[in-house]
Design a protein around this motif. Structure first.
Motif, PDB file in Angstrom:
ATOM      1  N   SER A 277       0.716  -1.283   0.027  1.00 41.13           N
ATOM      2  CA  SER A 277       0.032  -0.053  -0.147  1.00 41.13           C
ATOM      3  C   SER A 277       0.945   1.306   0.039  1.00 41.13           C
ATOM      4  N   ALA A 278       1.993   1.045   0.903  1.00 40.30           N
ATOM      5  CA  ALA A 278       2.754   2.301   0.896  1.00 40.30           C
ATOM      6  C   ALA A 278       3.465   2.620  -0.488  1.00 40.30           C
ATOM      7  N   HIS A 279       3.909   1.420  -1.095  1.00 43.39           N
ATOM      8  CA  HIS A 279       4.679   1.560  -2.508  1.00 43.39           C
ATOM      9  C   HIS A 279       3.681   2.231  -3.448  1.00 43.39           C
ATOM     10  N   ALA A 280       2.233   1.967  -3.491  1.00 48.78           N
ATOM     11  CA  ALA A 280       1.379   2.299  -4.355  1.00 48.78           C
ATOM     12  C   ALA A 280       0.940   3.905  -4.079  1.00 48.78           C
ATOM     13  N   LEU A 281       1.062   4.233  -2.715  1.00 49.57           N
ATOM     14  CA  LEU A 281       0.920   5.559  -2.502  1.00 49.57           C
ATOM     15  C   LEU A 281       2.286   6.688  -2.699  1.00 49.57           C
ATOM     16  N   VAL A 282       3.330   5.918  -2.541  1.00 49.43           N
ATOM     17  CA  VAL A 282       4.545   6.848  -2.915  1.00 49.43           C
ATOM     18  C   VAL A 282       4.663   6.839  -4.273  1.00 49.43           C
ATOM     19  N   PHE A 283       4.268   5.792  -5.166  1.00 52.63           N
ATOM     20  CA  PHE A 283       4.235   5.948  -6.544  1.00 52.63           C
ATOM     21  C   PHE A 283       3.595   6.814  -7.055  1.00 52.63           C
ATOM     22  N   THR A 284       2.504   7.513  -6.381  1.00 52.11           N
ATOM     23  CA  THR A 284       1.732   8.879  -7.040  1.00 52.11           C
ATOM     24  C   THR A 284       2.704   9.779  -6.906  1.00 52.11           C
ATOM     25  N   LEU A 285       3.713  10.248  -6.251  1.00 54.23           N
ATOM     26  CA  LEU A 285       4.523  11.222  -5.990  1.00 54.23           C
ATOM     27  C   LEU A 285       6.032  11.067  -6.897  1.00 54.23           C
ATOM     28  N   ILE A 286       6.205   9.645  -6.669  1.00 52.05           N
ATOM     29  CA  ILE A 286       7.728   9.376  -7.461  1.00 52.05           C
ATOM     30  C   ILE A 286       7.414   8.656  -8.515  1.00 52.05           C
ATOM     31  N   GLY A 287       8.328   8.747  -9.598  1.00 47.67           N
ATOM     32  CA  GLY A 287       8.171   8.022 -10.745  1.00 47.67           C
ATOM     33  C   GLY A 287       9.535   7.353 -10.969  1.00 47.67           C
ATOM     34  N   LYS A 288       9.477   6.731 -12.193  1.00 49.99           N
ATOM     35  CA  LYS A 288      10.966   5.687 -12.438  1.00 49.99           C
ATOM     36  C   LYS A 288      11.420   6.283 -13.704  1.00 49.99           C
ATOM     37  N   THR A 289      12.427   6.511 -13.814  1.00 49.26           N
ATOM     38  CA  THR A 289      13.102   6.954 -15.146  1.00 49.26           C
ATOM     39  C   THR A 289      13.433   5.758 -16.215  1.00 49.26           C
ATOM     40  N   ASP A 290      13.653   5.850 -17.167  1.00 52.13           N
ATOM     41  CA  ASP A 290      14.026   4.780 -18.089  1.00 52.13           C
ATOM     42  C   ASP A 290      15.019   3.905 -17.784  1.00 52.13           C
ATOM     43  N   GLY A 291      16.033   4.382 -16.709  1.00 51.83           N
ATOM     44  CA  GLY A 291      17.133   3.776 -16.268  1.00 51.83           C
ATOM     45  C   GLY A 291      17.028   3.447 -14.836  1.00 51.83           C
ATOM     46  N   GLY A 292      15.697   3.289 -14.374  1.00 51.69           N
ATOM     47  CA  GLY A 292      15.192   2.916 -13.288  1.00 51.69           C
ATOM     48  C   GLY A 292      15.531   3.799 -11.810  1.00 51.69           C
ATOM     49  N   HIS A 293      15.958   5.075 -12.162  1.00 53.68           N
ATOM     50  CA  HIS A 293      16.069   5.788 -11.148  1.00 53.68           C
ATOM     51  C   HIS A 293      14.614   6.699 -10.602  1.00 53.68           C
ATOM     52  N   ASN A 294      14.692   6.867  -9.452  1.00 51.99           N
ATOM     53  CA  ASN A 294      13.618   7.450  -8.782  1.00 51.99           C
ATOM     54  C   ASN A 294      13.485   9.062  -9.061  1.00 51.99           C
ATOM     55  N   ILE A 295      12.564   9.791  -9.646  1.00 52.15           N
ATOM     56  CA  ILE A 295      12.424  10.893  -9.860  1.00 52.15           C
ATOM     57  C   ILE A 295      11.015  11.588  -9.547  1.00 52.15           C
ATOM     58  N   PRO A 296      10.829  12.741  -9.046  1.00 55.85           N
ATOM     59  CA  PRO A 296       9.597  13.306  -8.808  1.00 55.85           C
ATOM     60  C   PRO A 296       8.657  12.978 -10.057  1.00 55.85           C
ATOM     61  N   ALA A 297       7.421  12.518  -9.905  1.00 50.74           N
ATOM     62  CA  ALA A 297       6.444  12.319 -10.918  1.00 50.74           C
ATOM     63  C   ALA A 297       5.822  13.669 -11.416  1.00 50.74           C
ATOM     64  N   VAL A 298       6.789  14.449 -12.013  1.00 51.48           N
ATOM     65  CA  VAL A 298       6.235  15.640 -12.791  1.00 51.48           C
ATOM     66  C   VAL A 298       5.207  15.641 -13.481  1.00 51.48           C
ATOM     67  N   GLY A 299       4.825  14.576 -13.957  1.00 50.21           N
ATOM     68  CA  GLY A 299       3.461  14.618 -14.972  1.00 50.21           C
ATOM     69  C   GLY A 299       2.191  14.369 -14.138  1.00 50.21           C
ATOM     70  N   ASN A 300       2.451  13.789 -12.915  1.00 50.38           N
ATOM     71  CA  ASN A 300       1.071  13.501 -11.932  1.00 50.38           C
ATOM     72  C   ASN A 300       1.112  14.809 -11.509  1.00 50.38           C
TER      73      ASN A 300
END
Length: 117
Positions: free
Chosen positions: A24-47
């Motif tokens: 559940s925490a992963h799903a909620l955090v994924f709302t704010l954090i995205g993954k780049t093509d290289g697999g790095h975490n970055i703020p989900a600017v599109g959201n």
């Protein structure tokens, strides 16, 4: 637009954990954090851009009293809540499907992915 220019994958990636709280925490955090093509975490600017855009676009056509910044902020938070709910549904979709099969619900009519995004 923002996701493609920053090489952020807009798709949800399910958690590898097994616990309910962790998933559940992963799903909620994924709302704010995205993954780049290289697999790095970055703020989900599109959201962020989508939520703010959908919240503030109402200022153009809503009647007086509903077209202020407070109501725009509320609409923005509602959109973020929708993103979080969508992530939670995608995270637990296999378990939801198994539970529905126990109640003899064969198949739910699902909208195509292009309809929901």
């Amino acid at each position: 637009m923002f996701d493609s220019s920053l090489h952020i994958d807009p798709r949800y990636s399910r958690s590898t954990g097994k616990g309910f709280l962790g998933r559940s925490a992963h799903a909620l955090v994924f709302t704010l954090i995205g993954k780049t093509d290289g697999g790095h975490n970055i703020p989900a600017v599109g959201n962020f851009a989508g939520a703010v855009g959908s919240g503030f676009v109402g200022r153009a056509y809503m009647p007086n009293g509903w077209n202020d910044t407070t109501h725009a902020g509320q609409r923005t938070l509602i959109t973020f809540g929708g993103y979080a709910a969508d992530n939670l549904f995608q995270e637990f979709a296999p378990e939801i499907g198994r539970a529905l099969r126990r109640f003899h619900v064969r198949k739910l009519v699902q909208l195509p992915i292009w309809w929901t995004r």
